[in-house]
Motif scaffolding. Structure first.
Motif, PDB file in Angstrom:
ATOM      1  N   MET A   1     111.871  21.453  91.111  1.00  0.00           N
ATOM      2  CA  MET A   1     111.295  20.132  90.940  1.00  0.00           C
ATOM      3  C   MET A   1     109.807  20.322  90.658  1.00  0.00           C
ATOM      4  SD  MET A   1     111.528  16.681  93.322  1.00  0.00           S
ATOM      5  CE  MET A   1     111.094  17.427  94.859  1.00  0.00           C
ATOM      6  N   ASP A   2     109.286  19.448  89.863  1.00  0.00           N
ATOM      7  CA  ASP A   2     107.886  19.490  89.480  1.00  0.00           C
ATOM      8  C   ASP A   2     107.209  18.224  90.006  1.00  0.00           C
ATOM      9  OD1 ASP A   2     106.044  21.129  88.131  1.00  0.00           O
ATOM     10  OD2 ASP A   2     106.054  19.780  86.410  1.00  0.00           O
ATOM     11  N   ILE A   3     106.207  18.374  90.866  1.00  0.00           N
ATOM     12  CA  ILE A   3     105.552  17.245  91.512  1.00  0.00           C
ATOM     13  C   ILE A   3     104.203  16.990  90.843  1.00  0.00           C
ATOM     14  CG2 ILE A   3     104.667  16.354  93.696  1.00  0.00           C
ATOM     15  CD1 ILE A   3     106.511  18.556  95.037  1.00  0.00           C
ATOM     16  N   PRO A   4     104.039  15.858  90.139  1.00  0.00           N
ATOM     17  CA  PRO A   4     102.733  15.565  89.535  1.00  0.00           C
ATOM     18  C   PRO A   4     101.738  15.115  90.605  1.00  0.00           C
ATOM     19  CG  PRO A   4     104.322  13.837  89.016  1.00  0.00           C
ATOM     20  CD  PRO A   4     105.048  14.880  89.812  1.00  0.00           C
ATOM     21  N   LEU A   5     100.580  15.754  90.637  1.00  0.00           N
ATOM     22  CA  LEU A   5      99.587  15.425  91.668  1.00  0.00           C
ATOM     23  C   LEU A   5      98.990  14.039  91.501  1.00  0.00           C
ATOM     24  CD1 LEU A   5      97.604  18.733  92.267  1.00  0.00           C
ATOM     25  CD2 LEU A   5      99.231  17.603  93.768  1.00  0.00           C
ATOM     26  N   ASN A   6      98.945  13.526  90.288  1.00  0.00           N
ATOM     27  CA  ASN A   6      98.329  12.214  90.083  1.00  0.00           C
ATOM     28  C   ASN A   6      99.280  11.061  90.406  1.00  0.00           C
ATOM     29  OD1 ASN A   6     100.012  12.604  87.898  1.00  0.00           O
ATOM     30  ND2 ASN A   6      98.619  11.642  86.439  1.00  0.00           N
ATOM     31  N   GLY A  40     122.957   8.487  96.004  1.00  0.00           N
ATOM     32  CA  GLY A  40     122.559   7.167  95.523  1.00  0.00           C
ATOM     33  C   GLY A  40     121.081   6.892  95.775  1.00  0.00           C
ATOM     34  N   PHE A  41     120.585   7.282  96.936  1.00  0.00           N
ATOM     35  CA  PHE A  41     119.176   7.109  97.275  1.00  0.00           C
ATOM     36  C   PHE A  41     118.296   7.860  96.284  1.00  0.00           C
ATOM     37  CE2 PHE A  41     115.303   8.556  99.362  1.00  0.00           C
ATOM     38  CZ  PHE A  41     114.800   7.388  99.924  1.00  0.00           C
ATOM     39  N   LEU A  42     118.635   9.112  96.015  1.00  0.00           N
ATOM     40  CA  LEU A  42     117.843   9.916  95.082  1.00  0.00           C
ATOM     41  C   LEU A  42     117.865   9.307  93.683  1.00  0.00           C
ATOM     42  CD1 LEU A  42     118.910  13.496  96.239  1.00  0.00           C
ATOM     43  CD2 LEU A  42     116.736  12.338  96.706  1.00  0.00           C
ATOM     44  N   ALA A  43     119.046   8.876  93.239  1.00  0.00           N
ATOM     45  CA  ALA A  43     119.165   8.281  91.894  1.00  0.00           C
ATOM     46  C   ALA A  43     118.381   6.974  91.813  1.00  0.00           C
ATOM     47  CB  ALA A  43     120.634   8.051  91.554  1.00  0.00           C
ATOM     48  N   GLU A  44     118.493   6.147  92.854  1.00  0.00           N
ATOM     49  CA  GLU A  44     117.779   4.863  92.880  1.00  0.00           C
ATOM     50  C   GLU A  44     116.268   5.056  92.783  1.00  0.00           C
ATOM     51  OE1 GLU A  44     116.807   1.493  96.256  1.00  0.00           O
ATOM     52  OE2 GLU A  44     118.773   2.444  96.311  1.00  0.00           O
ATOM     53  N   HIS A  45     115.780   6.140  93.364  1.00  0.00           N
ATOM     54  CA  HIS A  45     114.338   6.406  93.376  1.00  0.00           C
ATOM     55  C   HIS A  45     113.903   7.350  92.247  1.00  0.00           C
ATOM     56  CE1 HIS A  45     114.925   4.688  97.359  1.00  0.00           C
ATOM     57  NE2 HIS A  45     113.650   4.344  97.280  1.00  0.00           N
ATOM     58  N   HIS A  46     114.824   7.715  91.385  1.00  0.00           N
ATOM     59  CA  HIS A  46     114.523   8.584  90.240  1.00  0.00           C
ATOM     60  C   HIS A  46     113.908   9.908  90.679  1.00  0.00           C
ATOM     61  CE1 HIS A  46     115.481   5.135  87.774  1.00  0.00           C
ATOM     62  NE2 HIS A  46     114.623   4.429  88.486  1.00  0.00           N
ATOM     63  N   TYR A  48     114.764  13.828  91.184  1.00  0.00           N
ATOM     64  CA  TYR A  48     115.750  14.781  90.682  1.00  0.00           C
ATOM     65  C   TYR A  48     115.398  16.205  91.122  1.00  0.00           C
ATOM     66  CZ  TYR A  48     116.587  10.645  87.921  1.00  0.00           C
ATOM     67  OH  TYR A  48     116.823   9.344  87.543  1.00  0.00           O
ATOM     68  N   PRO A  49     115.668  16.535  92.383  1.00  0.00           N
ATOM     69  CA  PRO A  49     115.373  17.883  92.876  1.00  0.00           C
ATOM     70  C   PRO A  49     116.260  18.929  92.196  1.00  0.00           C
ATOM     71  CG  PRO A  49     115.740  16.343  94.681  1.00  0.00           C
ATOM     72  CD  PRO A  49     116.174  15.674  93.427  1.00  0.00           C
ATOM     73  N   ASP A  50     115.714  20.118  92.020  1.00  0.00           N
ATOM     74  CA  ASP A  50     116.471  21.206  91.419  1.00  0.00           C
ATOM     75  C   ASP A  50     117.702  21.565  92.243  1.00  0.00           C
ATOM     76  OD1 ASP A  50     114.478  21.308  89.486  1.00  0.00           O
ATOM     77  OD2 ASP A  50     113.411  22.956  90.481  1.00  0.00           O
ATOM     78  N   ALA A  51     117.609  21.442  93.572  1.00  0.00           N
ATOM     79  CA  ALA A  51     118.700  21.839  94.461  1.00  0.00           C
ATOM     80  C   ALA A  51     120.005  21.098  94.159  1.00  0.00           C
ATOM     81  CB  ALA A  51     118.309  21.625  95.920  1.00  0.00           C
ATOM     82  N   VAL A  52     119.904  19.889  93.632  1.00  0.00           N
ATOM     83  CA  VAL A  52     121.116  19.117  93.334  1.00  0.00           C
ATOM     84  C   VAL A  52     121.201  18.755  91.852  1.00  0.00           C
ATOM     85  CG1 VAL A  52     121.484  18.243  95.678  1.00  0.00           C
ATOM     86  CG2 VAL A  52     119.991  16.983  94.110  1.00  0.00           C
ATOM     87  N   ALA A  53     120.580  19.573  91.012  1.00  0.00           N
ATOM     88  CA  ALA A  53     120.596  19.299  89.575  1.00  0.00           C
ATOM     89  C   ALA A  53     121.998  19.454  88.987  1.00  0.00           C
ATOM     90  CB  ALA A  53     119.625  20.221  88.846  1.00  0.00           C
ATOM     91  N   ALA A 119     115.080  26.552  96.463  1.00  0.00           N
ATOM     92  CA  ALA A 119     114.737  25.876  97.721  1.00  0.00           C
ATOM     93  C   ALA A 119     115.807  24.846  98.062  1.00  0.00           C
ATOM     94  CB  ALA A 119     113.378  25.194  97.607  1.00  0.00           C
ATOM     95  N   PRO A 120     116.133  24.699  99.339  1.00  0.00           N
ATOM     96  CA  PRO A 120     117.085  23.659  99.744  1.00  0.00           C
ATOM     97  C   PRO A 120     116.543  22.261  99.427  1.00  0.00           C
ATOM     98  CG  PRO A 120     116.691  25.224 101.534  1.00  0.00           C
ATOM     99  CD  PRO A 120     115.681  25.513 100.462  1.00  0.00           C
ATOM    100  N   LEU A 121     117.449  21.303  99.312  1.00  0.00           N
ATOM    101  CA  LEU A 121     117.080  19.928  98.986  1.00  0.00           C
ATOM    102  C   LEU A 121     116.025  19.380  99.937  1.00  0.00           C
ATOM    103  CD1 LEU A 121     117.418  17.250  97.494  1.00  0.00           C
ATOM    104  CD2 LEU A 121     119.392  16.776  98.961  1.00  0.00           C
ATOM    105  N   ALA A 122     116.229  19.524 101.232  1.00  0.00           N
ATOM    106  CA  ALA A 122     115.275  18.972 102.205  1.00  0.00           C
ATOM    107  C   ALA A 122     113.890  19.596 102.035  1.00  0.00           C
ATOM    108  CB  ALA A 122     115.779  19.176 103.628  1.00  0.00           C
ATOM    109  N   ASP A 123     113.832  20.874 101.673  1.00  0.00           N
ATOM    110  CA  ASP A 123     112.536  21.523 101.486  1.00  0.00           C
ATOM    111  C   ASP A 123     111.843  21.025 100.221  1.00  0.00           C
ATOM    112  OD1 ASP A 123     113.025  22.875 103.807  1.00  0.00           O
ATOM    113  OD2 ASP A 123     113.325  24.837 102.869  1.00  0.00           O
ATOM    114  N   GLU A 124     112.608  20.794  99.151  1.00  0.00           N
ATOM    115  CA  GLU A 124     112.005  20.232  97.941  1.00  0.00           C
ATOM    116  C   GLU A 124     111.444  18.841  98.227  1.00  0.00           C
ATOM    117  OE1 GLU A 124     113.499  21.195  93.808  1.00  0.00           O
ATOM    118  OE2 GLU A 124     115.343  21.149  94.994  1.00  0.00           O
ATOM    119  N   LEU A 125     112.217  18.031  98.938  1.00  0.00           N
ATOM    120  CA  LEU A 125     111.737  16.690  99.286  1.00  0.00           C
ATOM    121  C   LEU A 125     110.545  16.770 100.226  1.00  0.00           C
ATOM    122  CD1 LEU A 125     115.106  14.753  99.711  1.00  0.00           C
ATOM    123  CD2 LEU A 125     113.534  14.707  97.763  1.00  0.00           C
ATOM    124  N   ALA A 126     110.557  17.727 101.152  1.00  0.00           N
ATOM    125  CA  ALA A 126     109.415  17.910 102.059  1.00  0.00           C
ATOM    126  C   ALA A 126     108.153  18.199 101.257  1.00  0.00           C
ATOM    127  CB  ALA A 126     109.697  19.036 103.052  1.00  0.00           C
TER     128      ALA A 126
END
Length: 194
Positions: A1-6, A40-46, A48-53, A119-126
């Motif tokens: 996953m790529d997290i934009p800082l802005n 559903g939560f992840l999709a609703e919030h757009h 897209y972590p790599d762990a569940v790609a 990385a596991p899903l929870a770690d990507e979200l963390a």
């Protein structure tokens, strides 16, 4: 996953929504009871972590995210900016790699924080939540971490609104409930006065 800082407000909003899926907040029970609800939560919030790609979230993913929800709540409930920053660093370190500079769709350079491969899903979200909450503290201040004003609600949130006047964890639920109660009280007061 790529997290934009802005784009810290988006990550902070997802963090807020995740925390408020907790049965601690929701009177109707856990808002994430199954791996399907998490998908559903992840999709609703757009998000897209790599762990569940290439797969659906599992029960193990769900358990990790439910535990993460508690950690994020702890950061939103911190008493000082230093505590919030320390908590944000802990979350970000779970999967965030060093920032990188990349061109966006408009050919402008933007800072991004990629997550570690595998990385596991929870770690990507963390990492997403840690980076985003650190952004809130840096740009808006720690006082933007708040408890919901609705009577009886245990929700918390990061207020990323421009004016900084948000009062409810879930404006559609708590804000509406308060507005309806106030409207009914005014109606009762008006009928008594007649």
């Amino acid at each position: 996953m790529d997290i934009p800082l802005n784009d810290y407000p988006t990550g902070a909003a997802v963090a807020t929504d995740l925390v408020n899926t907790s049965p601690t907040v929701r009177p109707d029970g856990d808002g994430l009871p199954t791996p399907e609800a998490l998908a559903g939560f992840l999709a609703e919030h757009h998000v897209y972590p790599d762990a569940v790609a290439e797969r659906e979230p599992t029960g193990e993913d769900l358990f990790g995210v439910q535990l993460l929800r508690r950690e994020v709540r702890g950061i939103l409930e911190t008493e000082t900016a230093d505590q919030a920053v320390a908590g944000g660093h802990v979350l970000a370190r779970r999967a965030a790699l060093g920032p990188v500079l990349r061109r966006d769709g408009d050919d402008r350079w933007q800072w991004h924080v990629p997550t570690a491969p595998g990385a596991p899903l929870a770690d990507e979200l963390a990492a997403l939540f840690g980076v985003s909450l650190l952004g809130v503290v840096r740009v808006l201040g720690h006082d933007r971490f708040r408890a919901c004003d609705a009577t009886g609600c245990r929700g918390v949130f990061a207020d990323t609104s421009r004016a900084g006047r948000r009062r409810y964890c879930t404006p559609d639920r708590c804000g509406n409930r308060v507005n309806v109660a106030n409207h009914r009280a005014r109606q009762r007061a008006g009928s008594v006065a007649r």
